[in-house]
Enzyme design. Structure first.
Site, PDB file in Angstrom:
ATOM      1  N   GLU A 159      11.128   5.994  -3.471  1.00  0.00           N
ATOM      2  CA  GLU A 159      11.285   6.729  -4.727  1.00  0.00           C
ATOM      3  C   GLU A 159      12.699   7.296  -4.806  1.00  0.00           C
ATOM      4  O   GLU A 159      13.162   7.931  -3.856  1.00  0.00           O
ATOM      5  CB  GLU A 159      10.272   7.878  -4.812  1.00  0.00           C
ATOM      6  CG  GLU A 159      10.227   8.484  -6.208  1.00  0.00           C
ATOM      7  CD  GLU A 159       9.208   9.611  -6.321  1.00  0.00           C
ATOM      8  OE1 GLU A 159       8.665   9.799  -7.412  1.00  0.00           O
ATOM      9  OE2 GLU A 159       8.976  10.308  -5.319  1.00  0.00           O
ATOM     10  N   ALA A 295       9.030  15.197   1.885  1.00  0.00           N
ATOM     11  CA  ALA A 295       7.865  14.325   2.025  1.00  0.00           C
ATOM     12  C   ALA A 295       7.785  13.400   0.822  1.00  0.00           C
ATOM     13  O   ALA A 295       8.356  13.685  -0.237  1.00  0.00           O
ATOM     14  CB  ALA A 295       6.591  15.148   2.162  1.00  0.00           C
ATOM     15  N   MET A 296       7.038  12.299   0.973  1.00  0.00           N
ATOM     16  CA  MET A 296       6.898  11.302  -0.083  1.00  0.00           C
ATOM     17  C   MET A 296       5.462  10.788  -0.124  1.00  0.00           C
ATOM     18  O   MET A 296       4.884  10.447   0.894  1.00  0.00           O
ATOM     19  CB  MET A 296       7.881  10.148   0.168  1.00  0.00           C
ATOM     20  CG  MET A 296       7.708   8.974  -0.771  1.00  0.00           C
ATOM     21  SD  MET A 296       7.912   9.438  -2.506  1.00  0.00           S
ATOM     22  CE  MET A 296       6.999   8.125  -3.292  1.00  0.00           C
ATOM     23  N   GLU A 297       4.917  10.691  -1.341  1.00  0.00           N
ATOM     24  CA  GLU A 297       3.481  10.512  -1.557  1.00  0.00           C
ATOM     25  C   GLU A 297       3.001   9.068  -1.531  1.00  0.00           C
ATOM     26  O   GLU A 297       2.027   8.725  -2.216  1.00  0.00           O
ATOM     27  CB  GLU A 297       3.089  11.124  -2.901  1.00  0.00           C
ATOM     28  CG  GLU A 297       3.670  10.429  -4.134  1.00  0.00           C
ATOM     29  CD  GLU A 297       4.971  10.993  -4.647  1.00  0.00           C
ATOM     30  OE1 GLU A 297       5.336  10.735  -5.801  1.00  0.00           O
ATOM     31  OE2 GLU A 297       5.656  11.709  -3.866  1.00  0.00           O
ATOM     32  N   ASN A 298       3.612   8.191  -0.755  1.00  0.00           N
ATOM     33  CA  ASN A 298       3.142   6.797  -0.690  1.00  0.00           C
ATOM     34  C   ASN A 298       1.613   6.776  -0.608  1.00  0.00           C
ATOM     35  O   ASN A 298       1.011   7.470   0.198  1.00  0.00           O
ATOM     36  CB  ASN A 298       3.727   6.104   0.537  1.00  0.00           C
ATOM     37  CG  ASN A 298       5.204   6.352   0.696  1.00  0.00           C
ATOM     38  OD1 ASN A 298       6.001   5.962  -0.138  1.00  0.00           O
ATOM     39  ND2 ASN A 298       5.570   7.035   1.766  1.00  0.00           N
ATOM     40  N   HIS A 330       0.607  19.237  -1.851  1.00  0.00           N
ATOM     41  CA  HIS A 330       1.429  18.651  -2.921  1.00  0.00           C
ATOM     42  C   HIS A 330       1.357  17.128  -2.867  1.00  0.00           C
ATOM     43  O   HIS A 330       1.078  16.465  -3.884  1.00  0.00           O
ATOM     44  CB  HIS A 330       2.871  19.130  -2.766  1.00  0.00           C
ATOM     45  CG  HIS A 330       3.823  18.572  -3.772  1.00  0.00           C
ATOM     46  ND1 HIS A 330       4.322  19.300  -4.823  1.00  0.00           N
ATOM     47  CD2 HIS A 330       4.389  17.340  -3.888  1.00  0.00           C
ATOM     48  CE1 HIS A 330       5.132  18.543  -5.543  1.00  0.00           C
ATOM     49  NE2 HIS A 330       5.199  17.344  -4.986  1.00  0.00           N
ATOM     50  N   GLU A 331       1.602  16.554  -1.685  1.00  0.00           N
ATOM     51  CA  GLU A 331       1.615  15.098  -1.578  1.00  0.00           C
ATOM     52  C   GLU A 331       0.224  14.504  -1.803  1.00  0.00           C
ATOM     53  O   GLU A 331       0.089  13.413  -2.369  1.00  0.00           O
ATOM     54  CB  GLU A 331       2.167  14.676  -0.216  1.00  0.00           C
ATOM     55  CG  GLU A 331       3.561  15.201   0.107  1.00  0.00           C
ATOM     56  CD  GLU A 331       4.588  14.917  -0.970  1.00  0.00           C
ATOM     57  OE1 GLU A 331       4.484  13.875  -1.645  1.00  0.00           O
ATOM     58  OE2 GLU A 331       5.511  15.736  -1.145  1.00  0.00           O
ATOM     59  N   HIS A 334      -0.595  14.126  -5.424  1.00  0.00           N
ATOM     60  CA  HIS A 334       0.017  12.911  -5.974  1.00  0.00           C
ATOM     61  C   HIS A 334      -0.879  11.679  -5.834  1.00  0.00           C
ATOM     62  O   HIS A 334      -0.697  10.706  -6.567  1.00  0.00           O
ATOM     63  CB  HIS A 334       1.329  12.606  -5.252  1.00  0.00           C
ATOM     64  CG  HIS A 334       2.509  13.370  -5.749  1.00  0.00           C
ATOM     65  ND1 HIS A 334       2.849  13.451  -7.074  1.00  0.00           N
ATOM     66  CD2 HIS A 334       3.466  14.075  -5.077  1.00  0.00           C
ATOM     67  CE1 HIS A 334       3.955  14.169  -7.197  1.00  0.00           C
ATOM     68  NE2 HIS A 334       4.348  14.562  -6.007  1.00  0.00           N
ATOM     69  N   GLU A 353       5.538  15.540 -10.544  1.00  0.00           N
ATOM     70  CA  GLU A 353       5.996  16.616  -9.675  1.00  0.00           C
ATOM     71  C   GLU A 353       5.543  18.010 -10.121  1.00  0.00           C
ATOM     72  O   GLU A 353       5.159  18.835  -9.297  1.00  0.00           O
ATOM     73  CB  GLU A 353       7.525  16.567  -9.544  1.00  0.00           C
ATOM     74  CG  GLU A 353       8.057  15.253  -9.003  1.00  0.00           C
ATOM     75  CD  GLU A 353       7.516  14.904  -7.611  1.00  0.00           C
ATOM     76  OE1 GLU A 353       6.924  15.775  -6.961  1.00  0.00           O
ATOM     77  OE2 GLU A 353       7.678  13.744  -7.206  1.00  0.00           O
TER      78      GLU A 353
END
Length: 872
Positions: A159, A295-298, A330-331, A334, A353
């Site tokens: 992202e 962090a990233m919500e893959n 949060h993640e 998503h 977001e």
């Protein structure tokens, strides 16, 4: 530099919004031709971690929607071979196409001898790609271990637009498809992707082929692949396998995240009314850091840096624990709001977001009420407003054309204003109606893409009252409403308020105000609340007489300006206000005092009125305000010393009350306040606190909860010998999470010579590839001119420390804390030379903030000096 990616065929379509005609409104913006759509990718990769390169194969199921001789997709830094196209069914193949690469537009085009008829095809190819050292695309993280030396692990971060570094693909959120992935990695490695592994096969030469199950239909930026010497712990929740994956030997530090994930999944299944649709949900902990995300919500494989996921017993704090929970919440939000239902284009990034931030805050409050995080809502709103009050702000729903612009969209407006607006709208329609609307939205658009109006439609239907107009006012135009309390009159046991509306701005005092429909809630102190929808001017009657709180409960996204007599009443009654209203009044008083709408000294009167036993969060805010004022005195030692004497005298009694040692049964906010007070007093040069910190550091009697703050005080006030000692400790440390923090401390020194040593260190291999950019940013907090000049002078080297889509943000941010107007010319010169014209918003924001800071120093501090002379 990345410039516009919009192809000529699609440029005219890229700006379409829901304001266009009904037919066009259904067309997603795109930077690719609309003639071809993918439906499935079969991806096979063989990473060569030692060479920072990989080999790939992909077969893509595509639909050609109208005859075309070309197929254009996204790709960066790839070479291609054996490109083939065949019908999805039946026999036959087309001749090998001509391959052309457009590096600027990040595309590869395959041109055939004759037009392809409309229909279904399989496009396959071999390709090679690069493995980076910063968090974009497929990248490597090198880290130390206590038991077995240095290791290298691989992860992906896509992202907003970096899947094109890993897979030749239609790399836009609206081009959803299913994916299967296999990866051939060393036998000692664990491979991870979005879905569970279907098989593992030994292929010889010390390699194992991992094949993963097919994913659901999803956007390319949500694909994940990781490989390394990992451990994994799991639990079951709601029929889903929850996992946390760490470097070997660290799963004990992941238990809190694992337990939290189990509880949050149950909460979200219930809240959304749609069960989490994948069979597993992993959270992958990575050493290192990024300047731009934690962090990233893959989907099914959340990627998180260790500092935001693990709790190291030697250094982690209560604040870290709360941040770990909030990040995970949060993640996980998503997984529905962003992954199952995805914004159509980056214009509506806030749908991902802002909503995830709001739901994470709500969930933290619900599952951990003992943390009292409901009071954090004011701080979130203040963070948004500090960005929203200057000329370079933008609407929550914003127009995005380029990759750089999409990268810049990840800011306080998207996250914090988005969260604050949702909180206000939920309060307006009621939590039950809001939830009902969200559930309808998720069910209606599962596995699809949306725009903001799709959400408002469902909320309005569920609430049975108009919402869209309010939502449009706060998301389609920028800025902050200013609700003015024109008059207050009491009769027959009720108080009537006359209200009017303007706009709060930091840097445009003569600006013609925009207009909003503002949900206003007000009450007398201790009385019942009443509400109205303010459109320009209006009145509101509340029960009781006495001081009045407008924006009671602080759910509204607006500032309140009281007349001087009303302000004095609130100051007198300040100790009786609800804690959240104390924080709200303090925030408004600070902001309005700094721009001259009320006396700057009013905030000092509130600080003086705050009782010693006030909520810890109020004392947190007092410490923040006093340290912020102190920063404006930088460069004026005599006046700063006078201010610091007062600030220390106000904060020291609170630290004396709670002490340096945690007490049995104390609440979480007290532990957080203790660290904040020690850090603030140490930064202000309080001799008592600095001496205590140095003594504890020398004797190594630092409790884990205070280790970071004590090191911070020592580092800020370090001499050369102390800096050398800290440096040796950083070099010797083998735990990446701790090592990164120790290197960060080296950038904190107030001594300019030591700051220069930290900058020089950043250009070496020693700190690690993901720490160098943070070192320079750290120096910039106290030495912005020094750090900015250094970064620009060494730009070729510094560029390697920052992911390529974020340089337009990174360099201007280094200058943010400057108090010298000469820095404006430097920032503008840098932007002109290095940043694409349409991507200079961060540079322009830095310029606006420098002007604001200089204005405060020159025009507001004299009032603070006068107050100190009178009250000091």
């Amino acid at each position: 530099m990345r410039k516009t990616l919009v192809s000529a065929i699609a440029f005219a379509l890229a700006g379409l919004s829901t304001l266009a005609g009904a037919a066009d409104a259904q067309q997603a913006p795109t930077q690719l031709p609309r003639t071809v759509r993918p439906s499935h990718y079969d991806v096979s990769v063989v990473p060569h971690a030692d060479k920072l390169a990989f080999d790939g194969k992909v077969a893509i199921s595509i639909d050609v929607l109208e005859p075309t001789a070309t197929i254009t997709l996204n790709a960066i830094d790839m070479t291609f071979a054996n490109v083939k196209l065949a019908p999805a069914k039946g026999k036959g193949a087309f001749g090998a196409p001509k391959v052309s690469i457009d590096a600027e537009n990040q595309t590869a085009t395959f041109t055939f001898d004759k037009p392809l008829p409309a229909g279904a095809y399989r496009l396959s190819m071999d390709y090679t790609g690069k493995i980076g050292t910063q968090a974009n695309g497929l990248f490597a993280i090198d880290y130390d271990t206590k038991a077995s030396g240095k290791k290298r692990a691989l992860y992906t971060q896509f992202e907003n637009s970096d899947a094109r570094r890993f897979i030749p693909s239609w790399d836009e959120p609206n081009y959803k498809a299913t994916f299967t992935l296999d990866a051939t990695v060393p036998s000692q490695d664990m491979a991870v992707s979005n879905m569970p592994a279907a098989s593992k096969k030994d292929v010889g030469n010390g390699l194992v082929k991992w094949t993963f199950n097919q994913s659901p239909k999803m956007s390319t930026y949500l694909v994940f692949f990781g490989a390394g010497e990992f451990d994994r712990i799991t639990t079951k929740s709601e029929g889903v396998e929850i996992g946390v994956i760490t470097q070997k030997g660290l799963t004990s530090q992941a238990q809190f995240t694992l337990d939290s994930g189990s509880a949050v999944l149950k909460e979200y299944n219930d809240y959304f009314g749609v069960p989490y649709p994948l069979p597993k949900l992993d959270n992958i902990a990575s050493p290192g850091q990024s300047q731009f995300f934690a962090a990233m919500e893959n989907w099914g494989a959340i990627y998180t840096f260790e500092y935001a996921l693990l709790l190291d017993p030697s250094i982690s704090t209560q604040a870290d624990k709360q941040e770990v929970f909030n990040t995970a919440a949060h993640e996980m939000a998503h997984q529905w709001f962003g992954d199952l239902v995805t914004m159509r284009w980056w214009d509506d990034l806030w749908l991902n977001e802002g909503f995830a931030s709001w739901l994470a805050s709500r969930t933290t409050e619900r599952l951990h009420p003992e943390w009292h995080t409901n009071l954090d809502a004011v701080d979130t709103r203040e963070g948004a407003m500090s960005r929203d009050a200057i000329a370079t702000t933008h609407p929550v729903v914003q127009h995005v054309e380029t990759v750089e612009q999409a990268s810049q969209a990840f800011d306080a407006i998207t996250y914090a204003k988005g969260e604050s607006v949702i909180r206000m709208l939920e309060a307006y329609v009621g939590p039950d109606a809001w939830r009902k609307g969200v559930q309808a939205y998720i069910k209606a658009h599962a596995y699809g893409n949306t725009v903001s109006d799709d959400l408002w439609k469902e909320i309005e239907a569920a609430a049975g009252k108009p919402v869209t107009q309010i939502a449009h006012d706060f998301t389609l135009q920028p800025g902050i409403p200013l609700v003015k309390v024109e008059s207050v009159s009491c009769a027959n046991g009720s108080t009537t308020l006359t209200l009017s509306q303007g706009e709060f701005t930091r840097d445009r005092p003569d600006k013609k105000p925009l207009a909003w429909h503002v949900p206003v809630i007000a009450k007398t102190v201790g009385g019942a609340a009443a509400s109205t929808l303010l459109d320009g001017k209006g009145t509101l009657t509340v029960a009781g007489c006495g001081p009045v709180i407008v924006n009671a409960g602080q759910t509204g996204y607006y500032r309140t300006l009281y007349a001087p007599a009303q302000t004095k009443q609130l100051q007198a009654a300040f100790a009786k206000l609800e804690p959240i209203d104390q924080l709200g009044v303090m925030g408004d008083t600070w902001a309005e005092g700094m721009v001259g709408l009320q006396p700057t000294s009013d905030v000092l009167d509130l600080i003086k009125a705050a009782p010693l036993d006030a909520t810890p969060q109020l004392w947190d805010e007092i410490a923040t305000d006093l340290s912020s004022l102190d920063a404006y005195y930088e460069g004026d030692a005599k006046r700063q010393a006078a201010f610091r004497k007062y600030a220390i005298s106000r904060l020291s009694p609170k630290l004396d009350q709670i002490g340096w040692e945690a007490k049995q049964g104390e609440e979480a906010p007290v532990a957080i306040l203790r660290s904040h007070l020690i850090g603030t007093l140490g930064f202000l040069g309080d001799a008592k606190v600095v001496a205590e910190a140095r003594d504890r550091y020398t004797k190594n009697t630092m409790p884990p909860e205070l280790r970071k703050v004590i090191l911070g005080v020592v580092a800020t006030n370090a001499d050369s010998a102390t800096w050398d000692k800290l440096h040796e400790q950083a070099k010797a440390e083998k735990t990446p999470l701790v090592k990164d923090r120790l290197y960060g401390m080296l950038s904190a020194a107030r001594d300019e010579a030591l700051a220069k040593r930290a900058l020089d260190l950043s250009l070496t291999d020693e700190p690690g590839a993901t720490n160098s950019a943070a070192l320079i940013r750290g120096v910039s907090r106290l030495h912005p001119e020094l750090a900015f000049d250094f970064a620009v002078a060494h730009k070729d080297q510094v560029d390697k420390f920052v992911d390529s889509t974020s340089t337009a943000r990174y360099y201007p941010a280094i200058a943010t804390s400057a108090l010298d107007l000469k820095m404006i010319d430097k920032v503008q010169a840098f932007a002109t030379k290095y940043i694409a014209e349409g991507s200079r918003r961060d540079a322009e924001t830095t310029v606006a903030n420098i002007r604001y800071r200089v204005m405060v120093r020159d025009q507001r501090l004299p009032a603070v000096d006068a107050w100190l002379k009178k009250n000091g």
